[in-house]
Design a protein around this motif. Structure first.
Motif, PDB file in Angstrom:
ATOM      1  N   ASN A 151      -5.620  15.900 -10.651  1.00  0.00           N
ATOM      2  CA  ASN A 151      -5.009  14.626 -10.289  1.00  0.00           C
ATOM      3  C   ASN A 151      -5.981  13.854  -9.411  1.00  0.00           C
ATOM      4  OD1 ASN A 151      -3.167  12.530  -9.435  1.00  0.00           O
ATOM      5  ND2 ASN A 151      -1.516  13.913 -10.038  1.00  0.00           N
ATOM      6  N   GLU A 152      -5.900  12.557  -9.487  1.00  0.00           N
ATOM      7  CA  GLU A 152      -6.814  11.716  -8.718  1.00  0.00           C
ATOM      8  C   GLU A 152      -6.431  11.701  -7.245  1.00  0.00           C
ATOM      9  OE1 GLU A 152      -8.440   7.174  -9.273  1.00  0.00           O
ATOM     10  OE2 GLU A 152      -7.032   8.001 -10.732  1.00  0.00           O
ATOM     11  N   TYR A 153      -5.141  11.939  -7.002  1.00  0.00           N
ATOM     12  CA  TYR A 153      -4.620  11.818  -5.640  1.00  0.00           C
ATOM     13  C   TYR A 153      -4.191  13.178  -5.100  1.00  0.00           C
ATOM     14  CZ  TYR A 153      -4.774   6.858  -6.429  1.00  0.00           C
ATOM     15  OH  TYR A 153      -5.226   5.598  -6.696  1.00  0.00           O
ATOM     16  N   LEU A 154      -4.627  13.467  -3.893  1.00  0.00           N
ATOM     17  CA  LEU A 154      -4.305  14.751  -3.268  1.00  0.00           C
ATOM     18  C   LEU A 154      -2.785  14.914  -3.124  1.00  0.00           C
ATOM     19  CD1 LEU A 154      -5.388  17.264  -1.642  1.00  0.00           C
ATOM     20  CD2 LEU A 154      -5.033  15.871   0.387  1.00  0.00           C
ATOM     21  N   GLY A 155      -2.129  13.834  -2.703  1.00  0.00           N
ATOM     22  CA  GLY A 155      -0.681  13.891  -2.480  1.00  0.00           C
ATOM     23  C   GLY A 155       0.068  14.244  -3.761  1.00  0.00           C
ATOM     24  N   LEU A 156      -0.311  13.596  -4.842  1.00  0.00           N
ATOM     25  CA  LEU A 156       0.363  13.867  -6.114  1.00  0.00           C
ATOM     26  C   LEU A 156       0.057  15.274  -6.605  1.00  0.00           C
ATOM     27  CD1 LEU A 156      -0.141  10.494  -8.043  1.00  0.00           C
ATOM     28  CD2 LEU A 156       1.738  11.186  -6.572  1.00  0.00           C
ATOM     29  N   GLN A 174      -6.803  -2.741 -11.387  1.00  0.00           N
ATOM     30  CA  GLN A 174      -7.153  -1.349 -11.140  1.00  0.00           C
ATOM     31  C   GLN A 174      -6.305  -0.762 -10.018  1.00  0.00           C
ATOM     32  OE1 GLN A 174     -11.273  -1.412 -10.107  1.00  0.00           O
ATOM     33  NE2 GLN A 174     -11.937  -2.016 -12.153  1.00  0.00           N
ATOM     34  N   GLY A 175      -6.212   0.561 -10.042  1.00  0.00           N
ATOM     35  CA  GLY A 175      -5.617   1.285  -8.922  1.00  0.00           C
ATOM     36  C   GLY A 175      -6.751   1.929  -8.148  1.00  0.00           C
ATOM     37  N   LEU A 193       0.871  -1.185   0.000  1.00  0.00           N
ATOM     38  CA  LEU A 193       0.000   0.000   0.000  1.00  0.00           C
ATOM     39  C   LEU A 193       0.903   1.229   0.000  1.00  0.00           C
ATOM     40  CD1 LEU A 193      -2.578  -1.083   2.737  1.00  0.00           C
ATOM     41  CD2 LEU A 193      -2.888  -1.157   0.272  1.00  0.00           C
ATOM     42  N   PHE A 194       0.624   2.145  -0.906  1.00  0.00           N
ATOM     43  CA  PHE A 194       1.477   3.326  -1.035  1.00  0.00           C
ATOM     44  C   PHE A 194       0.727   4.575  -0.558  1.00  0.00           C
ATOM     45  CE2 PHE A 194       3.213   0.514  -4.320  1.00  0.00           C
ATOM     46  CZ  PHE A 194       4.558   0.534  -3.977  1.00  0.00           C
ATOM     47  N   PRO A 195       0.957   5.039   0.672  1.00  0.00           N
ATOM     48  CA  PRO A 195       0.371   6.324   1.073  1.00  0.00           C
ATOM     49  C   PRO A 195       0.941   7.450   0.210  1.00  0.00           C
ATOM     50  CG  PRO A 195       1.140   5.107   2.980  1.00  0.00           C
ATOM     51  CD  PRO A 195       1.680   4.402   1.781  1.00  0.00           C
ATOM     52  N   THR A 196       0.076   8.344  -0.216  1.00  0.00           N
ATOM     53  CA  THR A 196       0.547   9.472  -1.031  1.00  0.00           C
ATOM     54  C   THR A 196       0.449  10.792  -0.275  1.00  0.00           C
ATOM     55  OG1 THR A 196      -1.640   9.685  -1.994  1.00  0.00           O
ATOM     56  CG2 THR A 196      -0.049   8.375  -3.220  1.00  0.00           C
ATOM     57  N   ALA A 197      -0.400  10.822   0.744  1.00  0.00           N
ATOM     58  CA  ALA A 197      -0.512  12.041   1.546  1.00  0.00           C
ATOM     59  C   ALA A 197      -0.830  11.648   2.989  1.00  0.00           C
ATOM     60  CB  ALA A 197      -1.599  12.949   0.999  1.00  0.00           C
ATOM     61  N   MET A 198      -0.257  12.413   3.905  1.00  0.00           N
ATOM     62  CA  MET A 198      -0.494  12.134   5.326  1.00  0.00           C
ATOM     63  C   MET A 198      -0.929  13.440   5.997  1.00  0.00           C
ATOM     64  SD  MET A 198       2.295  11.168   8.236  1.00  0.00           S
ATOM     65  CE  MET A 198       2.764   9.588   7.617  1.00  0.00           C
ATOM     66  N   ILE A 199      -2.065  13.386   6.678  1.00  0.00           N
ATOM     67  CA  ILE A 199      -2.514  14.565   7.431  1.00  0.00           C
ATOM     68  C   ILE A 199      -2.402  14.237   8.918  1.00  0.00           C
ATOM     69  CG2 ILE A 199      -4.436  16.118   7.939  1.00  0.00           C
ATOM     70  CD1 ILE A 199      -5.469  15.691   5.171  1.00  0.00           C
ATOM     71  N   ILE A 200      -1.782  15.128   9.643  1.00  0.00           N
ATOM     72  CA  ILE A 200      -1.611  14.923  11.081  1.00  0.00           C
ATOM     73  C   ILE A 200      -2.461  15.959  11.816  1.00  0.00           C
ATOM     74  CG2 ILE A 200       0.041  14.898  12.989  1.00  0.00           C
ATOM     75  CD1 ILE A 200       2.196  14.221  10.843  1.00  0.00           C
ATOM     76  N   PHE A 211      -2.615   4.651  -2.202  1.00  0.00           N
ATOM     77  CA  PHE A 211      -2.820   4.011  -3.504  1.00  0.00           C
ATOM     78  C   PHE A 211      -2.744   2.497  -3.305  1.00  0.00           C
ATOM     79  CE2 PHE A 211      -1.054   1.724  -7.053  1.00  0.00           C
ATOM     80  CZ  PHE A 211      -1.871   2.113  -8.098  1.00  0.00           C
ATOM     81  N   HIS A 212      -3.717   1.808  -3.869  1.00  0.00           N
ATOM     82  CA  HIS A 212      -3.768   0.357  -3.726  1.00  0.00           C
ATOM     83  C   HIS A 212      -4.104  -0.267  -5.075  1.00  0.00           C
ATOM     84  CE1 HIS A 212      -6.428  -3.269  -2.698  1.00  0.00           C
ATOM     85  NE2 HIS A 212      -5.179  -3.641  -2.546  1.00  0.00           N
ATOM     86  N   ALA A 213      -3.304  -1.257  -5.486  1.00  0.00           N
ATOM     87  CA  ALA A 213      -3.561  -1.943  -6.759  1.00  0.00           C
ATOM     88  C   ALA A 213      -4.256  -3.267  -6.475  1.00  0.00           C
ATOM     89  CB  ALA A 213      -2.249  -2.197  -7.482  1.00  0.00           C
ATOM     90  N   PHE A 214      -5.268  -3.579  -7.236  1.00  0.00           N
ATOM     91  CA  PHE A 214      -5.944  -4.864  -7.045  1.00  0.00           C
ATOM     92  C   PHE A 214      -6.549  -5.333  -8.363  1.00  0.00           C
ATOM     93  CE2 PHE A 214     -10.584  -4.084  -7.133  1.00  0.00           C
ATOM     94  CZ  PHE A 214     -10.555  -2.714  -7.348  1.00  0.00           C
TER      95      PHE A 214
END
Lengths: 476, 369
Positions: free
Chosen positions: B147-152, B63-64, B29-36, B51-54
């Motif tokens: 972008n689909e991902y906030l982190g990216l 799919q991602g 599992l690839f975290p792309t953004a972390m909020i603390i 991000f998770h591939a399955f």
């Protein structure tokens, strides 16, 4: 007992000996001719000798000249009209002559055995060598006939110093082997080294040039530390550089020694076409070598240990592509490499007409099916295919690099990038430790400065390329 | 001997190999953004965008998938470890692009978080750092178009070439360095969700000022331009000054190059902080006509100098009064006078500004891409 009777007895013994040694061979022909002085027996193998030549130049003159006298020298000089006629020292040597296609003449009135060359071997035409196709340059290749091969070389290098030393090797096959070198160019110690190694051979049969290669090459390596070529021009150019070539009867390959790693990357076209595009292609071949050797290992290390070294977008793409694959990436790559080797072997062994087609169709279908069935991901198919196709640029390194690709892959699977680099270092150490006829296999790398060798990663002008790298090295 | 060496290297590598472990890329599992964040009870809340591939058995395709997880714990590490309870695969933080502190977490103090992020072997030091003003859930719920991902998206937003006058967006290792220097002041880019636009958007807006690991202030967009000149982070951008020929109108100068040199002089208990700004500009636009003769050029240079001086002095005094050293005065002083001990350098600092502008001309109608 009179001398005549002694000669007749000896003649009978000679004929009987040959008959006994060559019994059960239906192609052996014993032809007896009666002349005034006695009887002459002509022995030859129909399968190797030219019957027409024997009729015209040996039998006919003897029969027309029934009073040939009893002086063998007169017969040799005035009666027989063959081009090569000589005495044979022993009965055993006579057998060898017969087996080589020569005609043997035995006389009831003299104990001398005379040989007359009348060989006629079945041989194929001179064709373009299939393994060394060139865009420009000579297209003739060696055949299985050693005399033809020698003539192909001799006509390219009309030089009195070009020596052809004949050796007979193989205790039972009695194969003709010819050592070829330029007397003023080939280092003496190299000639002696090769002769010494050849003398040490104990093979009873010598079917192909590889028997000699194995005797000369560095042991315990998949790399060919002795070169071979099907092209006379390539063989002659290596002789001009001070190397030795060896021709083996019945083999369409000339062995060249010493042979260096750099030569695996160079092609005949490099010297026959414009140097700029050819240098570009040579650099591509170097790149292909690295891709073939390193890409699977690097891919495995990065996608199983070091995700951080891959751009994020590509990591996510790779993860998606592999999502359905049930096996670890290492097993997946091994499976695909195994499939590819099967396809390649099938392509090589099948007849020329359908081999390539089967290979291409097989690769397409197998690759697609492997991806669809979830056995492999597209990216793995791409990596393995790229690695394998890159090797096609360097066909002579195919076996060795295939093995080393697997070794580096194994290191990468266990240790990631540290393993990958260890594998590569072990590879470099291995080839650096090899030698070819007492010369380092990586020669002349590392000695470039000494004599300015200008034909390594790229080639310079033809006039600048060193023509005798071995002797120059000796002088230093 | 040779074999011994090879065996030694291989064994050594096996030992070093303990730092890594074999993981197939599709089983991570690839975290792309972390909020603390910190909740009302004082517990640490961590939000991960993953991000998770399955392989979908329904659609029979790979799919991602974007997964949003939230866990809490008494400490940062406890909260992070609790993600293992809800994850089918291991987490790899190697592609985490941004670490976002909420306003509340930043106000409470980021020292402990930084300590864990710095020590934890699973974290890298290269993600961008930001302070978010708003509710964490709102941030994840923004329907991003780019972008689909906030982190990216935030990574691209921070990483692209800067065309405005702004400060540098800090990465984790830079923040760790900043807080060790001078007066322990770090400037971290602020982000917020803009709900007033046509679509909800995530945007960067100003700078969060962290002093002694706690959020103390926020520099807005306009002030950030002034700050950028003082800490020499101007690479390009535009600056408006009064029109030299039409009263009440403005011209805009486009900055081609800017360099701020800093000199620190200590005399009679006072620190003289001299900022020498060398600029190369062209006229980017003008309200009304502009005749660009020598006299006008000199006037533009004068107006620019006056505008900058006024803004810079005003901004400097504002933060001197707040006693927040965002201008790196303390560390400049310590570098220049390592043997003189001054506890709070900005308190006794006088700012001097020198502006040298070279106006190269103007853009024209042919100058387009």
């Amino acid at each position: 007992m009179s001398k005549k009777k002694i000669n007749e007895k000896k003649y009978r013994e000679q004929v009987d000996y040959i008959k006994e040694r060559l019994q059960d061979n239906y192609d052996v022909n014993f032809r007896e001719i009666n002349v005034k002085e006695g009887c002459i027996t002509i022995v030859f193998l129909e399968s190797l000798s030219d019957s027409m030549f024997i009729s015209d130049h040996i039998i006919m003159p003897l029969m027309q000249e029934s009073d040939v006298g009893n002086d063998i020298e007169v017969i040799k000089k005035e009666v027989l009209t063959g081009s090569t006629i000589g005495d044979v020292n022993s009965k055993e040597a006579a057998i060898l002559h017969i087996l080589s296609g020569d005609v043997i003449l035995l006389f009831s009135f003299d104990d001398t055995i005379v040989s007359c060359e009348a060989r006629k071997y079945a041989s194929r035409a001179i064709e373009e060598p299939p393994s060394e196709v060139v865009i420009k340059g000579p297209r003739e290749g060696f055949t299985e006939n050693i005399m033809e091969n020698m003539s192909l070389m001799r006509k390219k290098l009309r030089n009195v110093n070009l020596k052809f030393e004949r050796l007979s090797m193989g205790e039972e096959s009695n194969t003709t082997v010819v050592l070829i070198y330029l007397k003023d160019k080939a280092p003496e110690h190299l000639i002696q080294y090769v002769k010494r190694r050849l003398e040490g051979m104990e093979d009873k049969f010598l079917w192909e040039s590889n028997y000699i290669e194995e005797q000369l090459k560095h042991k315990k390596t998949a790399f060919d530390t002795i070169g071979y070529t099907e092209k006379p021009d390539t063989a002659v150019s290596k002789i001009a550089e001070g190397r030795i070539a060896i021709l083996v009867d019945n083999s369409p390959f000339a062995i060249t020694a010493p042979h260096f790693f750099l030569e695996e990357i160079t092609m005949a076209d490099d010297y026959y076409l414009n140097k700029y595009p050819q240098n570009y292609f040579r650099l591509i071949r170097w790149a292909a070598l690295l891709i073939a050797l390193l890409l699977p290992g690097l891919y495995l290390a990065l996608t199983t240990y070091h995700f951080s070294l891959i751009p994020s977008v590509f990591v996510f793409r790779l993860a998606v592509l592999r999502a359905g694959v049930p096996y670890p990436a290492f097993v997946e790559i091994l499976i695909m490499m195994f499939f590819f080797q099967i396809l390649r072997e099938a392509g090589v062994r099948l007849p020329k007409a359908i081999g390539p087609a089967i290979s291409i169709v097989g690769a397409l279908i197998l690759g697609d099916a492997a991806v669809r069935s979830g056995l492999a991901s597209e990216i793995t198919v791409l990596v393995v295919a790229l690695s394998a196709i890159s090797l096609f640029l360097l066909p002579r390194l195919y076996g060795a690099i295939s093995i080393w690709t697997d070794i580096i892959l194994l290191f990468s699977a266990f240790l990631g990038l540290p393993g990958f680099f260890i594998g590569f270092i072990v590879f470099c150490s291995h080839i650096a430790g090899l030698d070819s006829c007492d010369y380092p296999y990586l020669y002349p790398l590392g000695t470039l400065k000494v004599f300015g060798f200008k034909d390594h990663f790229v080639r310079y002008d033809l006039k600048e390329i060193s023509k005798n790298i071995l002797q120059e090295d000796d002088q230093k | 001997m040779k074999r011994l060496w090879i065996a030694f290297i291989v064994i050594l590598s096996l030992l070093l190999g303990g730092c890594y472990s074999y993981n197939d890329i599709n089983r991570v599992l690839f975290p792309t953004a972390m909020i603390i964040d910190i909740d009302d009870e004082g517990d640490i809340m961590i939000y991960l965008e993953i991000f998770h591939a399955f392989r979908s058995t329904q659609e029979n395709t790979e799919q991602g998938q974007r997964i949003l997880y939230q866990q809490k714990g008494a400490t940062f590490l406890e909260a992070i470890e609790s993600f293992d309870e809800i994850a089918a695969h291991v987490h790899s933080f190697e592609h985490n692009k941004v670490i976002i502190f909420t306003e509340k977490a930043a106000e409470e103090g980021i020292e402990d978080f930084l300590d864990f992020l710095q020590r934890g072997q699973q974290f890298l030091l290269r993600p961008f750092v930001a302070v978010y003003y708003g509710e964490p859930k709102d941030l994840f719920e923004v329907p991003l178009k780019q972008n689909e991902y906030l982190g990216l998206y935030i990574h691209d937003l921070f990483d692209r070439p800067r065309t405005r006058i702004t400060i540098r967006h800090r990465k984790l290792y830079e923040v760790l360095n900043d807080r060790r220097r001078g007066e322990n002041v770090a400037l971290i880019t602020a982000i917020e969700v803009d709900k007033n636009a046509l679509d909800d958007i995530v945007k960067k807006y100003g700078v969060a000022v962290i002093q002694n690991d706690k959020l103390v202030d926020r520099v807005d967009l306009w002030e950030m331009q002034t700050l950028a000149f003082l800490i020499d982070t101007v690479e390009s951008g535009r600056i408006s000054i009064p029109h030299p020929q039409h009263e009440g109108k403005h011209i805009t100068l486009e900055i081609l190059k800017s360099n701020t040199k800093t000199e620190v002089n200590y005399e009679e208990g006072k620190i003289h902080l001299k900022k020498k700004i060398d600029m190369k500009t062209i006229v980017g636009g003008s309200e009304g006509s502009l005749v660009l003769d020598q006299e006008t050029i000199e006037k533009i240079d004068y107006l620019l100098e006056e505008t900058l001086k006024e803004n810079l002095h005003e901004f400097f005094h504002k933060y001197r009064e707040k006693d927040v050293d965002i201008f790196e005065v303390q560390q400049n002083f310590e570098r220049n006078y390592p043997h003189i001990e001054v506890d709070n350098a900005i308190e006794i600092t006088e700012l001097e500004i020198e502006v040298n502008n070279h106006l190269s001309g103007s853009t024209d109608s042919l100058n387009f891409q």
